[in-house]
Design a protein around this motif. Sequence first.
Motif, PDB file in Angstrom:
ATOM      1  N   GLU A   1       2.360   3.542   2.206  1.00 22.83           N
ATOM      2  CA  GLU A   1       1.878   4.595   3.231  1.00 22.83           C
ATOM      3  C   GLU A   1       2.314   5.357   4.749  1.00 22.83           C
ATOM      4  OE1 GLU A   1      -2.185   4.082   3.401  1.00 22.83           O
ATOM      5  OE2 GLU A   1      -2.671   4.244   1.980  1.00 22.83           O
TER       6      GLU A   1
ATOM      7  N   LYS B   1       0.264  -0.297  -8.683  1.00 15.37           N
ATOM      8  CA  LYS B   1       1.916  -0.526  -7.926  1.00 15.37           C
ATOM      9  C   LYS B   1       2.618  -1.501  -8.727  1.00 15.37           C
ATOM     10  CE  LYS B   1       2.945   0.489  -3.786  1.00 15.37           C
ATOM     11  NZ  LYS B   1       3.406   0.437  -2.611  1.00 15.37           N
TER      12      LYS B   1
ATOM     13  N   TYR C   1      -9.711   1.355   3.468  1.00 11.30           N
ATOM     14  CA  TYR C   1     -10.425   1.444   2.456  1.00 11.30           C
ATOM     15  C   TYR C   1     -11.554   0.451   1.808  1.00 11.30           C
ATOM     16  CZ  TYR C   1      -6.471   4.187   2.268  1.00 11.30           C
ATOM     17  OH  TYR C   1      -4.976   4.357   3.040  1.00 11.30           O
TER      18      TYR C   1
ATOM     19  N   ASN D   1      -8.902  -2.840  -4.671  1.00 11.96           N
ATOM     20  CA  ASN D   1      -7.467  -3.287  -3.891  1.00 11.96           C
ATOM     21  C   ASN D   1      -6.521  -3.321  -4.816  1.00 11.96           C
ATOM     22  OD1 ASN D   1      -7.808  -2.232  -1.286  1.00 11.96           O
ATOM     23  ND2 ASN D   1      -8.801  -3.713  -0.509  1.00 11.96           N
TER      24      ASN D   1
ATOM     25  N   TYR E   1      -5.100  -1.471  -7.044  1.00  8.62           N
ATOM     26  CA  TYR E   1      -4.116  -0.587  -7.105  1.00  8.62           C
ATOM     27  C   TYR E   1      -3.248  -1.930  -6.688  1.00  8.62           C
ATOM     28  CZ  TYR E   1      -1.448   2.475  -3.329  1.00  8.62           C
ATOM     29  OH  TYR E   1      -0.142   2.812  -3.422  1.00  8.62           O
TER      30      TYR E   1
ATOM     31  N   SER F   1      -0.748   6.926  -3.349  1.00  6.94           N
ATOM     32  CA  SER F   1      -0.894   5.869  -1.878  1.00  6.94           C
ATOM     33  C   SER F   1      -2.581   5.743  -2.798  1.00  6.94           C
ATOM     34  CB  SER F   1      -1.251   6.844  -1.387  1.00  6.94           C
ATOM     35  OG  SER F   1      -1.860   8.160  -0.684  1.00  6.94           O
ATOM     36  N   ARG F   2      -2.724   4.483  -1.333  1.00  5.22           N
ATOM     37  CA  ARG F   2      -4.341   3.912  -1.518  1.00  5.22           C
ATOM     38  C   ARG F   2      -5.510   4.851  -1.589  1.00  5.22           C
ATOM     39  NH1 ARG F   2      -8.378   2.826  -2.306  1.00  5.22           N
ATOM     40  NH2 ARG F   2      -9.543   0.884  -2.114  1.00  5.22           N
TER      41      ARG F   2
ATOM     42  N   LYS G   1      -4.748  -2.573   6.489  1.00  2.57           N
ATOM     43  CA  LYS G   1      -4.978  -1.264   5.471  1.00  2.57           C
ATOM     44  C   LYS G   1      -6.342  -2.009   4.645  1.00  2.57           C
ATOM     45  CE  LYS G   1       0.036  -0.402   5.506  1.00  2.57           C
ATOM     46  NZ  LYS G   1      -0.246   1.583   5.953  1.00  2.57           N
ATOM     47  N   TYR G   2      -6.871  -3.414   4.267  1.00  2.00           N
ATOM     48  CA  TYR G   2      -7.467  -3.652   3.226  1.00  2.00           C
ATOM     49  C   TYR G   2      -8.546  -3.311   4.156  1.00  2.00           C
ATOM     50  CZ  TYR G   2     -11.063  -6.506   1.589  1.00  2.00           C
ATOM     51  OH  TYR G   2     -12.375  -7.198   0.529  1.00  2.00           O
TER      52      TYR G   2
ATOM     53  N   PHE H   1       0.466  -1.176   0.317  1.00  4.56           N
ATOM     54  CA  PHE H   1       0.072   0.452  -0.149  1.00  4.56           C
ATOM     55  C   PHE H   1       1.387   1.760  -0.024  1.00  4.56           C
ATOM     56  CE2 PHE H   1      -2.913  -2.960   1.585  1.00  4.56           C
ATOM     57  CZ  PHE H   1      -4.230  -2.672   1.038  1.00  4.56           C
TER      58      PHE H   1
END
Length: 521
Positions: free
Chosen positions: A35, A488, A458, A481, A484, A499-500, A454-455, A33
Amino acid sequence: MAEGGGGARRRAPALLEAARARYESLHISDDVFGESGPDSSGNPFYSTSAASRSSSAGSSDDEAERPGPARALAPAAAAQESEEDEAGAGWSATLRDRPAPRFEGTGGPIRKMPPSASAVDFFQLFVPDNVLKNMVVQTNLYAKKFQERFGSDGAWVDVTLPEMKAFLGYVISTSTSHCESVLSIWSGGFYSNRSLALVMSQARFEKILKYFHVVAFRSSQTTHGLYKVQPFLDSLQNGFDAAFRPSQTQVLHEPLIDEDPVFIATCTERELRKRKKRKFSLWVRQCSSTGFIVQIYVHLKEGGGPDGLDALKNKPQLHSMVARSLCRTAAGRNYIIFTGPSITSLTLFEEFEKQGIYCCGLLSPRKSDCTGLPPSMLNSPALPPARGQHSIRTKGSMSLICWYNKGHFRFLTNAYSPMQQGVIIKRRSGEIPCPLAVEAFAAHLSYICKYDDKYSKYFISHKPNKTWQQVFWFAISIAINNAYILYKMSEAYHVKRYSRAQFGERLVRELLGLEDTSPSL
């Protein structure tokens, strides 16, 4: 005392570097991710804490409920009798080295995206225009049939493709704003967004929300409870398969899809009572080197029958069925699948091995199906052994490991040689020896725990009451996800490093057709 503390502080960076080297050798990428923050700095895989927390309670409960005889410290005659029983069942204390499953090829994106690819380009690898056009047709068809039955709606006008994209964009915006009500965009309050609100009126959005459908009506041949969303799930799965090739190591688990803790803490008691209990469980097969979710499986709670979720919840029957469904396309590829206690079983692992699927799973005498396993390995000794000590029994290619680290942890695997040694590296305790299977399990499960943290941040916050819509928005969250992760891994990430959160904001603006697509910082 101060000198000792200084030595520990000097030793910590060396241990962390050693941990990084170990986990790089296990082919695990770091921080998909991208971040900043305390939870994404450094390497997260220096201990078994993430995996152990989820299973240590089960191990402790099992030891309390099933004290059993102290087999490890039993007299010689009893030990000999136990060994004879295990030998009769095919288990042996003799260890033989075995090669790791051979994996040809590398995991990663199948299609190369250009450096100019936008967020919506990655999203539409999974949700292309033809899928959105079908939503337009089905929504208009449902609106027509609904009005024929319940009366004309003078405010309704057939939805168009740009409006359907905008509709999705509005709902997806709740994944970055973390506001459960999409209507807050037009409210003028804290969560309002004037630039988004100008694209479509609130009244128009509510009309589309009222009639929105993926499949308008059940066909005469359809009996599946998810018929209103299953075609979309099938299309999404085809997109995952066509866009990404997973690495050898993968994990079966339930991602975090519970209620937003911020909402639970701030909502009223009346709002809580109105929430309906989720009527399904969502499982995934996930690539543990990138975080890409390879496959989704949704199991409905279909009454109280023998196959219903109520009858099978937390039982090996349900979880074995889930594992077979998630791995139905994995046969013959020598994948290594990591599993939790509810899935781990000798019968399932032997069945998978015949299909060219290898496994490494955490075992719990209380939660797992222990049929065919030696009882002496399932009971804990009266006196705990030294930290890092372990015992192993083998049967053909299968190894049963009992490893001690402030509690007994048991693992069943046919993916790693019982002769190979690993190490768990902790900042305070230093290196703790263990079999390589234990180290690999801790590393990959810790990665998934980090991904889940992190999932969940979002996840689309919109919470409809209809089950098929809940499944639909969960699936959309997973698709974003995955998009993303592909972003990346592409050249587009080297052009503009989003970022995400920024990627989500950019996707929303592109779906709404706004000219200014730069994310807010």
